[in-house]
Design a protein around this motif. Structure first.
Motif, PDB file in Angstrom:
ATOM      1  N   ALA A 145       0.481  -1.430   0.248  1.00  0.00           N
ATOM      2  CA  ALA A 145       0.438   0.193   0.526  1.00  0.00           C
ATOM      3  C   ALA A 145       0.695   1.316  -0.038  1.00  0.00           C
ATOM      4  CB  ALA A 145      -0.435  -0.066   1.724  1.00  0.00           C
ATOM      5  N   THR A 146       1.741   1.530   0.309  1.00  0.00           N
ATOM      6  CA  THR A 146       2.665   2.334   0.838  1.00  0.00           C
ATOM      7  C   THR A 146       3.312   2.378  -0.762  1.00  0.00           C
ATOM      8  OG1 THR A 146       3.829   2.128   2.755  1.00  0.00           O
ATOM      9  CG2 THR A 146       5.228   2.784   1.772  1.00  0.00           C
ATOM     10  N   LYS A 147       3.908   1.733  -1.356  1.00  0.00           N
ATOM     11  CA  LYS A 147       4.468   1.734  -2.763  1.00  0.00           C
ATOM     12  C   LYS A 147       3.088   2.351  -3.727  1.00  0.00           C
ATOM     13  CE  LYS A 147       6.448  -0.913  -6.823  1.00  0.00           C
ATOM     14  NZ  LYS A 147       5.758  -0.468  -7.382  1.00  0.00           N
ATOM     15  N   SER A 148       1.861   1.562  -3.472  1.00  0.00           N
ATOM     16  CA  SER A 148       0.513   2.355  -4.200  1.00  0.00           C
ATOM     17  C   SER A 148       0.089   3.652  -3.464  1.00  0.00           C
ATOM     18  CB  SER A 148      -0.411   1.790  -4.030  1.00  0.00           C
ATOM     19  OG  SER A 148       0.080  -0.395  -4.651  1.00  0.00           O
ATOM     20  N   LEU A 149      -0.117   3.542  -3.174  1.00  0.00           N
ATOM     21  CA  LEU A 149       0.065   5.483  -2.569  1.00  0.00           C
ATOM     22  C   LEU A 149       0.869   6.633  -3.291  1.00  0.00           C
ATOM     23  CD1 LEU A 149      -1.324   4.374   0.973  1.00  0.00           C
ATOM     24  CD2 LEU A 149      -2.747   5.623  -1.130  1.00  0.00           C
ATOM     25  N   PHE A 159       3.585  11.916   2.469  1.00  0.00           N
ATOM     26  CA  PHE A 159       3.132  10.527   3.058  1.00  0.00           C
ATOM     27  C   PHE A 159       4.009  10.034   4.559  1.00  0.00           C
ATOM     28  CE2 PHE A 159       3.545   6.069   3.621  1.00  0.00           C
ATOM     29  CZ  PHE A 159       2.456   5.680   2.771  1.00  0.00           C
ATOM     30  N   ILE A 160       2.640  10.215   5.679  1.00  0.00           N
ATOM     31  CA  ILE A 160       3.164  10.010   6.683  1.00  0.00           C
ATOM     32  C   ILE A 160       3.137   7.891   6.960  1.00  0.00           C
ATOM     33  CG2 ILE A 160       2.915  10.690   8.799  1.00  0.00           C
ATOM     34  CD1 ILE A 160       2.176  13.596   8.189  1.00  0.00           C
ATOM     35  N   LEU A 161       3.952   7.105   7.434  1.00  0.00           N
ATOM     36  CA  LEU A 161       3.345   6.537   8.108  1.00  0.00           C
ATOM     37  C   LEU A 161       3.755   5.400   9.437  1.00  0.00           C
ATOM     38  CD1 LEU A 161       3.786   3.537   6.659  1.00  0.00           C
ATOM     39  CD2 LEU A 161       5.641   2.614   6.867  1.00  0.00           C
ATOM     40  N   MET A 162       2.724   4.883   9.954  1.00  0.00           N
ATOM     41  CA  MET A 162       3.247   4.769  11.025  1.00  0.00           C
ATOM     42  C   MET A 162       3.742   2.884  11.363  1.00  0.00           C
ATOM     43  SD  MET A 162       0.676   3.911  14.703  1.00  0.00           S
ATOM     44  CE  MET A 162      -0.182   2.173  14.113  1.00  0.00           C
ATOM     45  N   GLY A 163       4.999   3.216  12.058  1.00  0.00           N
ATOM     46  CA  GLY A 163       5.544   1.942  12.079  1.00  0.00           C
ATOM     47  C   GLY A 163       5.721   1.399  13.285  1.00  0.00           C
ATOM     48  N   SER A 164       7.126   1.119  13.399  1.00  0.00           N
ATOM     49  CA  SER A 164       7.462   0.818  14.753  1.00  0.00           C
ATOM     50  C   SER A 164       8.875   0.853  15.218  1.00  0.00           C
ATOM     51  CB  SER A 164       7.330  -0.786  14.664  1.00  0.00           C
ATOM     52  OG  SER A 164       7.732  -1.449  15.596  1.00  0.00           O
ATOM     53  N   ASP A 165       9.248   0.673  16.922  1.00  0.00           N
ATOM     54  CA  ASP A 165      10.512   0.893  17.252  1.00  0.00           C
ATOM     55  C   ASP A 165      11.211  -0.539  17.164  1.00  0.00           C
ATOM     56  OD1 ASP A 165       9.789  -0.273  18.698  1.00  0.00           O
ATOM     57  OD2 ASP A 165      10.753   1.110  20.472  1.00  0.00           O
ATOM     58  N   ALA A 201       7.981  -1.645   3.971  1.00  0.00           N
ATOM     59  CA  ALA A 201       7.950  -0.075   3.887  1.00  0.00           C
ATOM     60  C   ALA A 201       8.800   0.877   4.161  1.00  0.00           C
ATOM     61  CB  ALA A 201       6.596  -0.306   4.917  1.00  0.00           C
ATOM     62  N   ALA A 202       9.628   0.727   5.264  1.00  0.00           N
ATOM     63  CA  ALA A 202      10.614   1.818   5.721  1.00  0.00           C
ATOM     64  C   ALA A 202      11.865   1.766   4.854  1.00  0.00           C
ATOM     65  CB  ALA A 202      10.952   1.398   6.697  1.00  0.00           C
ATOM     66  N   LEU A 203      11.982   0.542   4.320  1.00  0.00           N
ATOM     67  CA  LEU A 203      13.232   0.804   3.009  1.00  0.00           C
ATOM     68  C   LEU A 203      12.867   1.246   1.671  1.00  0.00           C
ATOM     69  CD1 LEU A 203      16.259   0.099   2.249  1.00  0.00           C
ATOM     70  CD2 LEU A 203      14.725  -2.621   1.570  1.00  0.00           C
ATOM     71  N   TYR A 204      11.179   1.445   1.880  1.00  0.00           N
ATOM     72  CA  TYR A 204      11.093   1.764   0.270  1.00  0.00           C
ATOM     73  C   TYR A 204      10.826   3.029  -0.114  1.00  0.00           C
ATOM     74  CZ  TYR A 204       7.510   2.852  -3.222  1.00  0.00           C
ATOM     75  OH  TYR A 204       7.062   3.821  -3.933  1.00  0.00           O
ATOM     76  N   LEU A 205      10.657   3.668   1.246  1.00  0.00           N
ATOM     77  CA  LEU A 205      11.092   5.265   1.759  1.00  0.00           C
ATOM     78  C   LEU A 205      11.177   5.441   1.353  1.00  0.00           C
ATOM     79  CD1 LEU A 205       7.784   5.510   4.141  1.00  0.00           C
ATOM     80  CD2 LEU A 205       7.354   6.253   1.228  1.00  0.00           C
ATOM     81  N   HIS A 206      12.806   5.440   2.292  1.00  0.00           N
ATOM     82  CA  HIS A 206      14.228   5.689   2.425  1.00  0.00           C
ATOM     83  C   HIS A 206      14.786   5.434   0.811  1.00  0.00           C
ATOM     84  CE1 HIS A 206      18.615   6.132   3.110  1.00  0.00           C
ATOM     85  NE2 HIS A 206      18.926   4.806   2.641  1.00  0.00           N
ATOM     86  N   ASN A 207      14.688   4.586   0.589  1.00  0.00           N
ATOM     87  CA  ASN A 207      14.957   4.849  -1.398  1.00  0.00           C
ATOM     88  C   ASN A 207      14.677   5.750  -1.777  1.00  0.00           C
ATOM     89  OD1 ASN A 207      16.836   1.946  -0.429  1.00  0.00           O
ATOM     90  ND2 ASN A 207      15.637   0.566  -0.942  1.00  0.00           N
ATOM     91  N   HIS A 208      13.308   6.154  -1.535  1.00  0.00           N
ATOM     92  CA  HIS A 208      12.922   7.578  -3.048  1.00  0.00           C
ATOM     93  C   HIS A 208      12.555   8.786  -2.297  1.00  0.00           C
ATOM     94  CE1 HIS A 208      11.458   3.343  -4.316  1.00  0.00           C
ATOM     95  NE2 HIS A 208      11.270   3.894  -5.259  1.00  0.00           N
ATOM     96  N   ARG A 209      13.325   8.826  -1.093  1.00  0.00           N
ATOM     97  CA  ARG A 209      13.750   9.941  -0.351  1.00  0.00           C
ATOM     98  C   ARG A 209      13.603  11.448  -1.496  1.00  0.00           C
ATOM     99  NH1 ARG A 209      17.363   9.265   4.198  1.00  0.00           N
ATOM    100  NH2 ARG A 209      17.547  11.949   4.317  1.00  0.00           N
ATOM    101  N   GLY A 210      14.324  11.010  -2.740  1.00  0.00           N
ATOM    102  CA  GLY A 210      14.713  12.140  -3.531  1.00  0.00           C
ATOM    103  C   GLY A 210      13.317  12.352  -4.217  1.00  0.00           C
TER     104      GLY A 210
END
Length: 295
Positions: A145-149, A159-165, A201-210
């Motif tokens: 869903a993170t990728k699709s959104l 885009f704000i994601l709830m993750g986990s520590d 999900a966190a890795l996908y966002l990190h890889n698309h920070r630009g």
């Protein structure tokens, strides 16, 4: 895109295309530049359109309620509109609330495009149910869903994601955990799909920070309760297990602040802040010290 006199205008202003080449009439090129600058530097408007997925969850319902209380326009994705509304303060929200009845895993690319159209921010509070089906049969739907959104959302949308520590920051900035905790996380990664789903999900966002702007809020052990004082850190404080809690309402509060407060957003954009409730003893000490200073 600027507002144009022609409803069918598809011209896009970029640094490669001079403003004066626009085919429709404007008074002065200077006014165009001013409007463009304002659009880039403005604070979030008083009423934003925010899409919330995982809206009926234990944290998502707080996000929806807080946004509505602050006069925002909310689009909530939920399997049942009746359930979504039952979780909110009972009042007529008018056109401030639209509920899309759907399961996030059933949506196609066109559905995502339609849902995200015109959004200023997207909040994902998706999480796996702690049942056998939720953990082992629902697949990696959080990362999917993170990728699709993010692929469907408009430019300049947050885009704000709830993750986990338990999910380490992929940039390597988190301190190395003790060997015992690393062993537990290794087992979770291979035996408990929800954990690896959150990591992906966190890795996908990190890889698309630009490519787009995002933030991942990482709460520690979640509990129920009202909004209270809380601390925000760049990395975990103390042990992975039982060393602090985070009230779901506080998690929602931080996510809403990331939408509405420019200073908060600029501080945690492309970051993964960790949230801890302030311990009662610390809160009482700070209050007493404040009283002493005032005296």
């Amino acid at each position: 895109f600027f507002d144009c006199e022609s409803k069918n205008c598809r011209c896009c202003f970029t640094s490669q295309r001079p403003l004066v080449e626009h085919p429709h009439k404007y008074k002065r090129q200077q006014s165009f530049i001013i409007r463009a600058t304002l659009k880039e530097s403005k604070k979030m408007s008083s009423k934003n359109k925010v899409l919330v997925v995982g809206a009926t969850g234990a944290t998502g319902k707080h996000v929806v309620q807080m946004l509505l209380d602050k006069g925002q326009h909310v689009v909530a994705v939920a399997r049942s509109e009746e359930k979504m509304r039952s979780l909110l303060v009972q009042k007529d929200y008018g056109d401030s609330l639209f509920v899309k009845e759907a399961s996030i895993s059933d949506l196609n690319p066109e559905d995502f495009k339609e849902l995200t159209a015109g959004c200023d921010a997207i909040v994902s509070c998706l999480g796996h149910n702690l049942t056998f089906k939720g953990m082992y049969s629902d697949g990696y739907f959080v990362s999917s869903a993170t990728k699709s959104l993010t692929e469907a959302m408009p430019e300049n949308c947050r885009f704000i994601l709830m993750g986990s520590d338990g999910v380490a920051n992929p940039d390597g900035s988190d301190p190395l955990r003790p060997l015992s905790e690393r062993c537990v996380l290794f087992l979770l990664r291979w035996l408990v799909p929800p954990h690896s789903d959150n990591e992906m999900a966190a890795l996908y966002l990190h890889n698309h920070r630009g490519d787009f702007d995002w933030s991942v809020v990482r709460p520690t052990d979640l509990i129920d309760g009202d909004v209270s004082e809380y601390d925000i850190f760049d990395c975990a404080q103390g042990s992975l297990f039982g060393d602090g809690v985070a009230t779901r309402a506080n998690v929602a509060d931080l996510m809403v602040r990331l939408i509405l407060e420019e200073d908060t957003w600029n501080k945690y954009k492309h970051a993964m802040p960790i949230l801890y409730d302030k311990k009662k003893a610390e809160t009482e000490t700070e209050k007493s010290e404040g009283v002493k200073k005032s005296n």
